[in-house]
Design an enzyme around this catalytic site. Structure first.
Site, PDB file in Angstrom:
ATOM      1  N   ASP A   1      38.698  83.549  15.481  1.00 21.88           N
ATOM      2  CA  ASP A   1      37.808  82.643  15.814  1.00 21.88           C
ATOM      3  C   ASP A   1      37.314  82.752  16.750  1.00 21.88           C
ATOM      4  O   ASP A   1      35.521  82.648  17.567  1.00 21.88           O
ATOM      5  CB  ASP A   1      37.856  81.452  15.488  1.00 21.88           C
ATOM      6  CG  ASP A   1      38.142  81.426  13.253  1.00 21.88           C
ATOM      7  OD1 ASP A   1      37.275  82.069  12.538  1.00 21.88           O
ATOM      8  OD2 ASP A   1      39.294  80.719  13.150  1.00 21.88           O
TER       9      ASP A   1
ATOM     10  N   SER B   1      47.350  79.846   8.143  1.00 23.00           N
ATOM     11  CA  SER B   1      46.160  78.971   9.190  1.00 23.00           C
ATOM     12  C   SER B   1      47.676  78.520   9.257  1.00 23.00           C
ATOM     13  O   SER B   1      48.290  77.813   9.425  1.00 23.00           O
ATOM     14  CB  SER B   1      45.608  78.442   8.462  1.00 23.00           C
ATOM     15  OG  SER B   1      44.764  77.898   9.882  1.00 23.00           O
TER      16      SER B   1
ATOM     17  N   ASP C   1      43.111  68.351  14.336  1.00 24.74           N
ATOM     18  CA  ASP C   1      42.553  69.570  15.460  1.00 24.74           C
ATOM     19  C   ASP C   1      41.173  69.182  16.354  1.00 24.74           C
ATOM     20  O   ASP C   1      41.086  68.703  17.415  1.00 24.74           O
ATOM     21  CB  ASP C   1      42.844  70.477  15.344  1.00 24.74           C
ATOM     22  CG  ASP C   1      44.631  70.645  15.265  1.00 24.74           C
ATOM     23  OD1 ASP C   1      45.462  69.492  15.345  1.00 24.74           O
ATOM     24  OD2 ASP C   1      44.363  72.061  14.541  1.00 24.74           O
TER      25      ASP C   1
ATOM     26  N   ARG D   1      47.554  69.049  20.574  1.00 28.09           N
ATOM     27  CA  ARG D   1      46.476  69.243  21.494  1.00 28.09           C
ATOM     28  C   ARG D   1      45.813  67.936  22.486  1.00 28.09           C
ATOM     29  O   ARG D   1      45.074  68.733  22.968  1.00 28.09           O
ATOM     30  CB  ARG D   1      45.497  68.412  20.035  1.00 28.09           C
ATOM     31  CG  ARG D   1      45.665  69.303  18.353  1.00 28.09           C
ATOM     32  CD  ARG D   1      45.741  71.164  18.982  1.00 28.09           C
ATOM     33  NE  ARG D   1      45.204  71.965  17.435  1.00 28.09           N
ATOM     34  CZ  ARG D   1      45.626  73.170  17.314  1.00 28.09           C
ATOM     35  NH1 ARG D   1      46.436  73.750  18.641  1.00 28.09           N
ATOM     36  NH2 ARG D   1      45.962  73.534  16.844  1.00 28.09           N
TER      37      ARG D   1
HETATM   38  N1  ARG Z   1      48.360  69.554   9.709  1.00 24.64           N
HETATM   39  C1  ARG Z   1      49.115  69.530  10.355  1.00 24.64           C
HETATM   40  C2  ARG Z   1      48.149  69.031  11.129  1.00 24.64           C
HETATM   41  O1  ARG Z   1      47.241  67.837  11.501  1.00 24.64           O
HETATM   42  C3  ARG Z   1      49.146  70.837  11.511  1.00 24.64           C
HETATM   43  C4  ARG Z   1      47.398  71.244  11.727  1.00 24.64           C
HETATM   44  C5  ARG Z   1      48.004  72.525  11.912  1.00 24.64           C
HETATM   45  N2  ARG Z   1      46.982  73.842  12.095  1.00 24.64           N
HETATM   46  C6  ARG Z   1      46.403  74.735  11.757  1.00 24.64           C
HETATM   47  N3  ARG Z   1      45.441  75.701  12.478  1.00 24.64           N
HETATM   48  N4  ARG Z   1      47.682  75.665  11.047  1.00 24.64           N
HETATM   49  O2  ARG Z   1      48.971  67.869  13.193  1.00 24.64           O
END
Ligand code: ARG
Length: 395
Positions: free
Chosen positions: A15, A173, A123, A94
């Site tokens: 990406d 992912s 995110d 983040r």
């Molecule tokens: N669901 C989790 C959160 O919102 C993890 C997100 C993980 N991101 C990813 N691109 N796999 O914090």
């Protein structure tokens, strides 16, 4: 255009690699990549890749210590676990990424920052809101959210521009930092299916965990872990060590259907051996050192704190206020906790604190007992008064 620089948070994956030429073409800008080590990346190889896919400049930053000291440890002290399951690894990383993006944009004189989040997750909110809090003048671009390309489209787009992209990928992912590994998508989207073994990477299945338990002593000073088995360690090393050790025992697997901020439920698989171990040890020490009322209020704040982190509200006055409260609760959270790691479970088996509220001579049933038994009858009489009164009056 005078100002034509964009700083892109770059992971080296498909990406964000495709995003480099895309940003150049769409915005006529130079793309400066920024790769941040939060515990799991090889900065040098990603830096090289960034230059290969056309970055004007490739910046790297080691964010491990800052992540631990300014984000993970405050969240540990706060007892922040989202929906009682998720220790918030991705969510805590983040805001720091947002902060580094802002710092890089300022030092490079860029007018925008960019990141590889999709339009469906939490995110994007965490980074966009974080950047907006710290630098409202910066534009935030999220190519993957905007460009409407499928994975196949991305590969074609990259190949047409001779990008050295590696299209092999995990079936899930994945996001990782020192506090944990998050996996979603693919087969995990069926919440009825047990996660396949290859959804996990940091932990062994319980079936292959050692038969012998490991006992470990964790020392805390004012709510912060400072030593393992008597050996002082900095936070990064301590977390790394615990991830390996608890992971070998299969500790830290979490399979959770969670409520995303954007309104959907999603099934997530986490591996978070150090965080699970540290949270249970820390909580055990608080059972010795916080009064009942302190513990009750703190439990409510813990939940609020977890929601705040999850929802991307790190750079807020609300967080500062909660931090002040949390810090104050940690004044006497000093002592040692002994845990047993065995077959996927971390069990607290001992705790001691120099300023514990636990008092043997009050608790004991032995001869040393100093609790005034005779006072109990009067106490119960008064305590039960409203109960008797109401039942007499109203049946
Ligand atoms: N669901 C989790 C959160 O919102 C993890 C997100 C993980 N991101 C990813 N691109 N796999 O914090």
């Amino acid at each position: 255009m005078a100002n034509d620089k964009i700083v892109l948070a770059y992971s080296g994956g498909l990406d964000t690699s495709v995003a480099v030429p895309w940003l150049k073409e769409q915005y006529g800008a130079d793309v400066i990549t920024l790769t941040i080590d939060l515990g799991m990346v090889d900065l040098e190889s990603i830096r090289e890749r960034a230059m290969q896919v056309g970055a004007a400049k490739a910046l790297t930053v080691d964010g491990k210590e800052t992540l631990v000291n300014e984000f993970l440890f405050p969240a540990l002290q706060a007892g922040a676990i989202y929906e009682e399951q998720y220790p918030l690894a991705t969510a805590l990383g983040r805001p720091l990424i947002a902060r580094y993006l802002v710092e890089a944009a300022r030092s490079e004189g860029a007018y925008a920052v960019a990141h590889g989040c999709t339009g469906k997750g939490n995110d994007q909110v965490r980074i966009d809101v974080g950047v907006a809090a710290l630098a409202p003048e910066l534009k935030v671009i999220a190519p993957i959210r905007d460009w409407g390309m499928s994975r196949e489209d991305e590969i074609e787009y990259g190949q047409a521009r001779n990008l050295p992209i590696n299209a092999s990928r995990s079936r899930f992912s994945v996001d990782e930092n020192l506090w944990g590994r998050s996996a979603e998508a693919g087969e995990l989207e069926d919440p009825w299916l047990e996660p396949p073994e290859d959804a996990y990477d940091w932990t062994v299945p319980v079936g292959s965990a050692p038969d012998e338990p490991t006992y470990l002593e964790i020392r805390f000073e004012e709510g912060l872990p400072t030593a393992l088995d008597g050996e002082s360690m900095n936070g990064v090393d301590l977390i790394r060590h615990l991830n390996a050790l608890a992971g070998q025992h299969g500790v830290g697997r979490v399979d959770h259907v969670e409520n995303r901020l954007v309104g959907i439920k999603s099934r997530e698989v986490y591996e978070t051996p150090a965080a699970v171990t540290l949270h249970s040890a820390h909580k055990a020490l608080e059972t010795l050192t916080l009064s009942k009322d302190q513990a009750r209020l703190k439990a409510q704040i813990s939940q609020q704190y977890a929601d705040m982190v999850y929802n991307g509200l790190w750079f807020t006055h609300h967080r500062l206020d909660m931090d002040a409260y949390i810090r104050s609760t940690q004044r006497y959270v000093t002592g040692d906790v002994r845990v047993r790691l065995h077959k996927g479970v971390c069990t607290v088996v001992g705790r001691t604190a120099p300023q514990a509220l636990y008092n043997y001579s009050l608790a004991t049933y032995d001869r040393e007992d100093q609790f005034d038994h005779s006072a109990a009858a009067g106490f119960i009489d008064i305590f039960g008064l409203p109960v008797r009164t109401q039942n007499q009056a109203q049946g």
